[in-house]
Design a protein around this motif. Sequence first.
Motif, PDB file in Angstrom:
ATOM      1  N   VAL A  43      -2.410   2.173  -3.346  1.00 23.19           N
ATOM      2  CA  VAL A  43      -2.587   2.431  -1.876  1.00 23.19           C
ATOM      3  C   VAL A  43      -2.565   0.997  -1.414  1.00 23.19           C
ATOM      4  O   VAL A  43      -1.641   0.765  -0.316  1.00 23.19           O
ATOM      5  N   ASP A  44      -3.199   0.008  -2.121  1.00 23.06           N
ATOM      6  CA  ASP A  44      -3.209  -1.368  -1.685  1.00 23.06           C
ATOM      7  C   ASP A  44      -1.854  -1.911  -1.962  1.00 23.06           C
ATOM      8  O   ASP A  44      -1.138  -2.624  -0.877  1.00 23.06           O
ATOM      9  N   ALA A  66      -1.619  -6.189   6.174  1.00 21.38           N
ATOM     10  CA  ALA A  66      -0.216  -6.530   5.596  1.00 21.38           C
ATOM     11  C   ALA A  66       0.756  -6.782   6.660  1.00 21.38           C
ATOM     12  O   ALA A  66       1.732  -7.558   6.342  1.00 21.38           O
ATOM     13  N   SER A  68       0.784  -0.525   0.823  1.00 24.40           N
ATOM     14  CA  SER A  68       0.498  -0.891   1.915  1.00 24.40           C
ATOM     15  C   SER A  68       0.990  -2.392   2.105  1.00 24.40           C
ATOM     16  O   SER A  68       1.778  -2.943   3.217  1.00 24.40           O
ATOM     17  N   PHE A  92      -5.209   4.913   4.165  1.00 23.20           N
ATOM     18  CA  PHE A  92      -3.795   4.012   4.169  1.00 23.20           C
ATOM     19  C   PHE A  92      -3.551   3.095   5.198  1.00 23.20           C
ATOM     20  O   PHE A  92      -3.346   2.177   5.204  1.00 23.20           O
ATOM     21  N   ALA A  93      -3.637   3.960   6.469  1.00 25.06           N
ATOM     22  CA  ALA A  93      -3.177   3.417   7.557  1.00 25.06           C
ATOM     23  C   ALA A  93      -3.877   2.208   8.090  1.00 25.06           C
ATOM     24  O   ALA A  93      -3.407   1.122   8.682  1.00 25.06           O
ATOM     25  N   ARG A 132      -5.027  -0.178   6.250  1.00 24.86           N
ATOM     26  CA  ARG A 132      -4.791  -1.308   5.456  1.00 24.86           C
ATOM     27  C   ARG A 132      -3.536  -1.927   5.965  1.00 24.86           C
ATOM     28  O   ARG A 132      -3.321  -3.091   5.642  1.00 24.86           O
ATOM     29  N   LEU A 133      -2.827  -1.093   6.454  1.00 22.78           N
ATOM     30  CA  LEU A 133      -1.554  -1.737   7.131  1.00 22.78           C
ATOM     31  C   LEU A 133      -1.752  -3.117   7.908  1.00 22.78           C
ATOM     32  O   LEU A 133      -0.711  -4.086   7.754  1.00 22.78           O
ATOM     33  N   GLY A 136       3.563  -2.588   5.077  1.00 25.89           N
ATOM     34  CA  GLY A 136       3.215  -3.611   5.973  1.00 25.89           C
ATOM     35  C   GLY A 136       4.149  -4.486   6.435  1.00 25.89           C
ATOM     36  O   GLY A 136       4.409  -4.880   7.513  1.00 25.89           O
TER      37      GLY A 136
END
Length: 422
Positions: A180-181, A55, A184, A48-49, A51-52, A188
């Motif tokens: 999750v996408d 964003a 984020s 998860f992190a 992908r931030l 983000g």
Amino acid sequence: MRTFRALPGDLMETLTTPTPTHAPAEPRLRPFPLLSDAAGLPHLVASFAARLPAAMLPLAVLLLGQQLTGSFAVAGLMLAAMSLGAALGAPLVGALADRWGPRRTVATMTVVAALTISALASFAWLPALPVPVLVGTALLVGASNAQVGAIARSGWSTRFSSQPHGARKVEVAMGYETVVDEVSFVVGPVIGATLATVVSPVAAIGAALAVLVLAQVSLAVLLGRHSLASGRRGRGPVSPRLAVWVALSFLVGGVFGTVQTSLTAALAPTEHAPLTGVVYAFVGLGSAVSGMLTHLLHRWPLPRRAVVFGLALAVMAVGLLGAGQLALLMAACAGIGLCVAPLLVAAFTGAERLASAGNTLVLTLLSAANVAGVGAGAAAAGFVVDGFGAPVALGLPIALGVACAVAGAIAAMLRADVPVAR
């Protein structure tokens, strides 16, 4: 006296064999426990992190470009170049992941991304640079995206494909990854926008760089602990039917792009302009909610989902035409989001079924198509706004919803949800 004829042997066996009272119950699969048990909580957190940063960067790059050149036009070119780089680079990263394995690919792309992002941030302390240098660097930043979402989806495919109820588990994983996408891309931008406006665009880019390095290095280390996730993935032939799922992903990206652009244009001259980001966030929130529930639709064929939720999206998008009422816009965006996740899950699940298990390239093609759809949708909406006005542009998501339903009907005709032999 009555006489009885002997019954045929097969009929006698049918009559005397006990009939099971019920079929074996399908397992109840809850997304988070299933995936946490399979890969571990640290893996989910790192994924998860990681992908931030993707964003966090767009708004920071936009504001940095405006700060460096004083032109929003140049800043917009930089942002467009970054999106184009991500679309072009995604299949290349997918091919590397299939050839090298995800661990080595993530580690390599972390180094490349750190260099390109650092170069972009350093421009704040350099003399004025030519526009092509700024735009080219932004393109490289986009191309260096490690495609964590596609690699994660490919990992679940590899892990679950040979397990009992593997198809159900893969579908649950695809739904979770969609959630999750979406989360984020809600969290983000909030972090990036806050740092860029309160501190500086360079601070936002620096924070994105720090998160990227920490999260992706952690993810690479964790990938190495799982032999299924760290080895090379073989790529077999891919069915031409994949094209319908790539098209569906492109259309969903178009929904994102048209909604964002037309909504921004519609609210700009009103007192609600500062709330544009908040209103659009309801798309992500709705998608996150439905993404967690999509696994409950496992009895529905994938093409039927595309048809039903495509038409539902078109209906929900009608609410955008009431641009004068903020509550109606929020409800419409939430409704669109509720329809988006089942469409994306159908696209990724259908593509996964048509490829060899763990084929990262196929999944990155869908990611690239989605990014390209966002850009094409934003551009189309911009032209419509300039030529016909924002109210007309707000009708574009309605047409795209119908197009998603048509893609679902084509998928049904092609039987694009029938898995290939593995």
